[in-house]
Every structure is written in C-alpha cells, then in structure tokens.
Design an enzyme around this catalytic site. Structure first.
Site, mmCIF file in Angstrom:
data_model
loop_
_atom_site.group_PDB
_atom_site.id
_atom_site.type_symbol
_atom_site.label_atom_id
_atom_site.label_comp_id
_atom_site.label_asym_id
_atom_site.label_seq_id
_atom_site.Cartn_x
_atom_site.Cartn_y
_atom_site.Cartn_z
ATOM 1 N N TYR A 24 -13.278 -8.665 -11.853
ATOM 2 C CA TYR A 24 -14.298 -8.122 -10.947
ATOM 3 C C TYR A 24 -13.720 -8.044 -9.532
ATOM 4 O O TYR A 24 -14.335 -8.456 -8.571
ATOM 5 C CB TYR A 24 -15.567 -8.983 -10.979
ATOM 6 C CG TYR A 24 -16.796 -8.263 -10.443
ATOM 7 C CD1 TYR A 24 -17.438 -7.301 -11.211
ATOM 8 C CD2 TYR A 24 -17.287 -8.544 -9.168
ATOM 9 C CE1 TYR A 24 -18.551 -6.638 -10.726
ATOM 10 C CE2 TYR A 24 -18.405 -7.888 -8.677
ATOM 11 C CZ TYR A 24 -19.042 -6.932 -9.450
ATOM 12 O OH TYR A 24 -20.140 -6.276 -8.969
ATOM 13 N N HIS A 108 -3.753 0.800 -15.764
ATOM 14 C CA HIS A 108 -2.338 0.924 -15.399
ATOM 15 C C HIS A 108 -1.536 0.575 -16.648
ATOM 16 O O HIS A 108 -1.858 -0.388 -17.346
ATOM 17 C CB HIS A 108 -2.021 -0.024 -14.248
ATOM 18 C CG HIS A 108 -0.607 0.036 -13.748
ATOM 19 N ND1 HIS A 108 0.129 1.201 -13.719
ATOM 20 C CD2 HIS A 108 0.207 -0.923 -13.240
ATOM 21 C CE1 HIS A 108 1.321 0.950 -13.202
ATOM 22 N NE2 HIS A 108 1.410 -0.328 -12.912
ATOM 23 N N GLU A 227 0.239 5.187 18.389
ATOM 24 C CA GLU A 227 1.140 6.263 18.003
ATOM 25 C C GLU A 227 1.734 6.073 16.602
ATOM 26 O O GLU A 227 2.032 7.053 15.914
ATOM 27 C CB GLU A 227 2.275 6.392 19.031
ATOM 28 C CG GLU A 227 1.808 6.806 20.405
ATOM 29 C CD GLU A 227 1.078 8.148 20.406
ATOM 30 O OE1 GLU A 227 1.356 8.993 19.534
ATOM 31 O OE2 GLU A 227 0.202 8.345 21.273
#
Length: 339
Positions: A24, A108, A227
């Site tokens: 979970y 996966h 940046e």
C-alpha cells in the site's frame, strides 16, 4: 505496436474476481483505490505484520490481511511490493497459497525477467505497468483522464491471461489513455535504463552538477536553484506536451541557440559510452545482482547516498524557496499521511 482501450476490455472479468493488492505504497494505494472505484468489491490489501501503511489502508476503508491470508482464494494477486523483497515473499507467503488457475500480476517485470521468482506452472503470470508514479495514477483516475500502461503475459495457463490483464488495466484507468502490449524483458530493461540514465540518475546528477558549478563560481544559491532545478519542470512540461521540437519552439532564440550549440558538449561520446555500459549491465543481469546484494547487505550504500543527498545545499535552499510558493504545497500529489 498494439494498443487497447476501454472498448477492447471487459471490466466484468476483474469485477467478478477476488483481488489481493500486496503493498500500500505509491502504486499499491492507487491500484486499490482505483479498483474499488471501478466496482471491484472483493478486494483486500495484503501487508506484512506491523506494516506502517496498514493504518493508512484501514483508514481508507480497506480490509487488511497478512499476505498469505490475502492470497488464499484470490483470483488475481497484484504484487506491488519493493523489488528487493518480492522473491522471499513469493517463496514464503505467495507461492504456497496460490490456487490453481489464479493470476499473479506485476507492475514491473524485474523479478520474473531475472528469474528471481519462478512462478508455479498452474497459474497465469501477467504484468500491468502504469507509465507513471502511483500518486499520478490515482490523481489521473480521479480526474477522468487515466494513464497509459503497458501489459504483458509471461505465462498463460488459463488461456485467458490477456483478457484478465486488459480487464485489470481498465479497472485502474489505463484503458482511457491506452494499454500497450510489451514483454517482461522489454519493459524491465527499458524501464531500468530510463530510470538510471535519464529520469532519475541522469537528471538528478545533471541538476546537482549545474547547481554546484554556479555556486562554486560565486553566484547566489537561490539563483542557481531557480535556473538548474525549479525551471526544469517548465521545460519538461513542454517536452511532455509536444516533444523536444515543441520545447525549442517555446523558449527564446537565445536559449535555443545556446542549448543546441552546447548540449553536445555535456552529452559527449564518453557519456554515450557510459550509457551503453549501463544498458549492458542491465541486459546481462549485473545490475540486478548488484541491487539484490545491496539490499541483502542492509542497503548501506543507498542509505548513505540518501543522507548525502538530503544534506546537499540544493535541498536546504529549495525547501526555503518552496515555502515562498504555497501553490506548490496546495497542488502536491504526495500526501505522506494517506498515501
């Protein structure tokens, strides 16, 4: 490439199954909630004794059971546990309790592809892999847009493994966006490569190196943060929306020329050589062996890396600057108290 949508799937298949979602965490909470909202009523969450996420699952209204108990009599078992523990959990708690004809599912292909798990021969073995984090999967489901997902079949004992995989994928919202056919091998190796070279490893290392270069040259850390990290999301959004060409169209002429003329000085032939070396380590299983060994040794290396990353100046500067932008907190996808 074969792509399936809601119209190609039969949602009733998964709705008529008892489904156990093991885990979970980010993916587990999304799968469980999306399945329930899609009408899967016989749904349990399987967790080990004392799991910190058990309270979150119960608070969300789910029945929480020990893994072995949750697997018993389930028709579909979705394994959403960390890759490094799946082998032992399968051997001790999942495999012995799977009923004949059941389907085990993965998000996966790591453990199946690298033979860490050898499934029983009398079950289906499928994969449904959403192409994004679980928190985004849940948010997209709630907004009605869904998320692209991959599906694969490694073992089709019942003769209905593909139908089951597509039904499950539809139930978590993938059929709204598209369900793409692949293999366990292809998903595993491309996923690991993307994570290591671009999405996680490469991007994080590039951001930190850029930040460090500006700070070492005497520029304000706050300017370096904006940046090299903050504005990255703006650029990635353009990538996401319309590819690299879309990004070049959107930025200034100065940025376009500077980026095109200098990018190859960062991604050199040496960089590409390392990319190929990393891919080879993934293809041969060297990375998988290294990762499992690291886990068995107590994850000492990764824990040290986590600590160093957390202590990096960019994290301290970022925390301070993000506090000036409350809209980031208001729109966050990750709420650690519930998911």
């Amino acid at each position: 490439m074969r792509v399936y949508y809601d119209k190609d799937c039969d949602l009733s298949i998964v709705q008529n199954c008892k489904v156990a979602v093991l885990g979970y965490g980010s993916q587990g909470h999304a799968h469980a909630n999306n399945l329930r909202d899609s009408g899967v009523e016989k749904l349990v969450v399987g967790l080990y004794e004392g799991a910190p996420s058990a309270e979150k699952a119960r608070n969300a209204g789910f029945t929480v059971q020990p893994v072995a108990e949750s697997v018993r009599d389930s028709d579909i078992v979705m394994i959403l546990l960390p890759d490094e523990i799946q082998r032992n959990v399968y051997r001790e708690h999942i495999g012995p309790n799977l009923k004949q004809g059941a389907a085990i599912a993965f998000a996966h292909g790591f453990n199946v592809h690298y033979d860490l798990i050898t499934p029983k021969t009398d079950i289906d073995v499928i994969m449904v892999a959403p192409k994004g984090p679980g928190h985004t999967l849940r948010a997209n489901y709630e907004s009605g847009i869904g998320m692209l997902a991959l599906y694969a079949v490694a073992q089709d004992y019942s003769g209905r493994a593909t139908d089951t995989a597509l039904s499950y994928a539809m139930a978590i919202g993938a059929g709204r966006a598209g369900i793409i056919e692949t293999t366990f091998r292809e998903e595993t190796e491309t996923d690991l490569f993307g994570e290591q070279v671009v999405l996680c490893g490469g991007a994080a290392a590039l951001v930190q190196a850029g930040f460090e270069t500006l700070v070492e040259a005497g520029y304000a850390p706050e300017m370096a943060y904006f940046e090299c990290l903050h504005e990255l999301k703006l650029i990635v959004d353009f990538f996401y929306e319309g590819g690299i060409t879309n990004m070049w169209y959107t930025v200034s002429n100065t940025a376009e020329y500077g980026g095109i003329s200098r990018g190859d000085r960062i991604i050199t032939e040496d960089t590409r050589r390392e990319m190929r070396a990393i891919l080879h380590e993934i293809q041969t299983g060297k990375f998988a062996q290294e990762f499992i060994a690291e886990s068995q040794a107590g994850a000492t290396t990764v824990n040290s890396m986590r600590r160093l990353s957390k202590e990096h100046l960019i994290e301290k500067v970022g925390e301070r600057l993000r506090a000036m932008m409350p809209w980031i907190e208001e729109k966050k996808l990750v709420d650690k108290s519930v998911n």
